[in-house]
Design an enzyme around this catalytic site. Sequence first.
Site, PDB file in Angstrom:
ATOM      1  N   ASP A 183      -9.658   2.372  -3.967  1.00 49.35           N
ATOM      2  CA  ASP A 183      -8.676   2.241  -2.885  1.00 49.35           C
ATOM      3  C   ASP A 183      -7.751   3.453  -2.911  1.00 49.35           C
ATOM      4  O   ASP A 183      -8.208   4.576  -2.742  1.00 49.35           O
ATOM      5  CB  ASP A 183      -7.931   0.905  -3.058  1.00 49.35           C
ATOM      6  CG  ASP A 183      -7.256   0.424  -1.792  1.00 49.35           C
ATOM      7  OD1 ASP A 183      -6.836   1.258  -0.972  1.00 49.35           O
ATOM      8  OD2 ASP A 183      -7.101  -0.802  -1.620  1.00 49.35           O
TER       9      ASP A 183
ATOM     10  N   ASN B 265      -5.192   3.925   8.399  1.00 49.08           N
ATOM     11  CA  ASN B 265      -5.071   3.364   7.058  1.00 49.08           C
ATOM     12  C   ASN B 265      -4.293   4.364   6.198  1.00 49.08           C
ATOM     13  O   ASN B 265      -3.201   4.752   6.577  1.00 49.08           O
ATOM     14  CB  ASN B 265      -6.451   3.004   6.490  1.00 49.08           C
ATOM     15  CG  ASN B 265      -6.357   2.010   5.348  1.00 49.08           C
ATOM     16  OD1 ASN B 265      -5.565   1.066   5.405  1.00 49.08           O
ATOM     17  ND2 ASN B 265      -7.153   2.195   4.319  1.00 49.08           N
TER      18      ASN B 265
ATOM     19  N   GLU C 122      -9.938  -5.204  10.288  1.00 46.90           N
ATOM     20  CA  GLU C 122     -10.723  -6.048   9.395  1.00 46.90           C
ATOM     21  C   GLU C 122     -11.054  -7.417   9.996  1.00 46.90           C
ATOM     22  O   GLU C 122     -10.218  -8.050  10.619  1.00 46.90           O
ATOM     23  CB  GLU C 122      -9.970  -6.220   8.070  1.00 46.90           C
ATOM     24  CG  GLU C 122      -9.997  -4.950   7.245  1.00 46.90           C
ATOM     25  CD  GLU C 122      -8.896  -4.857   6.219  1.00 46.90           C
ATOM     26  OE1 GLU C 122      -9.216  -4.779   5.028  1.00 46.90           O
ATOM     27  OE2 GLU C 122      -7.728  -4.882   6.615  1.00 46.90           O
TER      28      GLU C 122
ATOM     29  N   GLU D 270       0.831  -1.218   0.000  1.00 47.48           N
ATOM     30  CA  GLU D 270       0.000   0.000   0.000  1.00 47.48           C
ATOM     31  C   GLU D 270       0.861   1.262   0.000  1.00 47.48           C
ATOM     32  O   GLU D 270       2.050   1.224   0.270  1.00 47.48           O
ATOM     33  CB  GLU D 270      -0.887   0.037   1.255  1.00 47.48           C
ATOM     34  CG  GLU D 270      -2.332  -0.398   1.032  1.00 47.48           C
ATOM     35  CD  GLU D 270      -3.157   0.655   0.286  1.00 47.48           C
ATOM     36  OE1 GLU D 270      -2.623   1.688  -0.155  1.00 47.48           O
ATOM     37  OE2 GLU D 270      -4.373   0.431   0.141  1.00 47.48           O
TER      38      GLU D 270
END
Length: 299
Positions: free
Chosen positions: A204, A103, A121, A18
């Site tokens: 995303d 995040n 999650e 990410e």
Amino acid sequence: MSSVKVECVVKANALIGEGPVWEELDQTLLFVDIGGQKIHRWNSLTNHVQSVDTGDMVGFAVPRRCGGYVAGVGRSVVAVDWLTGGMASLAQVDHDKSNNRLNDGKVDPTGRLLAGTMGREIRPAVVQEGQGSLFSVAPDLTVTRHLDQVSISNGMDWSSDQKTFFYIDSLSLTVDALDYDVTTGIMGNRRVVYRLEEGEGLPDGMTLDAGGGLWVACYNGGRVLQIDPNTGVRLRTVTLPVSKTTSCCFGGSDYSDLYVTSASLGLEQAERLEQPLAGNTFRVTGLGVKGRPSNSFAG
């Protein structure tokens, strides 16, 4: 127009790759593995990857003006000394929500950090909805909450005139725009710029090109979309050989390469066999557009 080429450049085998950030000075790509609890730094000139363990889920890492990095680890915004791997907490968010984690995060043009949270999650992309928020951390480390009832706080970037902030809450399946006051960090007038269609996956991570186009990585969609935020029209779809594409940024010597991260966590065994490159980072060339340099945290 030159032909678009997609190649795997960083074999990170990340659980959840990410947050790619291009570092111009060293021609390196900074990115994180959320589930693997690591910050990675890939040198495009030597093809060498250096890594630092974070000890908890790490949502983002961004360069800091005074050196090193700032990362979102658990619910803490931490300073990272790259040479020693040491970390020091600068700020905490969501004090009352121990099940949340940071995040995606990005720095605005003045050096203010924006970072969002989500519930941890249950399974990949399955969370208790509405548990997250979007915060800013000012250079003096003042924390401000701007949005709440966010499910999965994700992609963000700013228009070149700094007056519009683009933002994604993945489970809303939309890319949103807000009016942004870059001096105060105050935002408002939220509206939908693009609504993902059936089969495009979850929006995303996101970046803007120098011409103002949005590039949105689509989790479970195996693609990056180029969107015109003024018209809401999808201009182009870039397909990747992995389904869980997570985020993207422009980089390379003239910012004409698009780097795309991906995840492997949550793939069934059959899918892993079909997607041996899942969790790696890709470079897309020949797009005919250029990106912009990233911003560094001023705190």
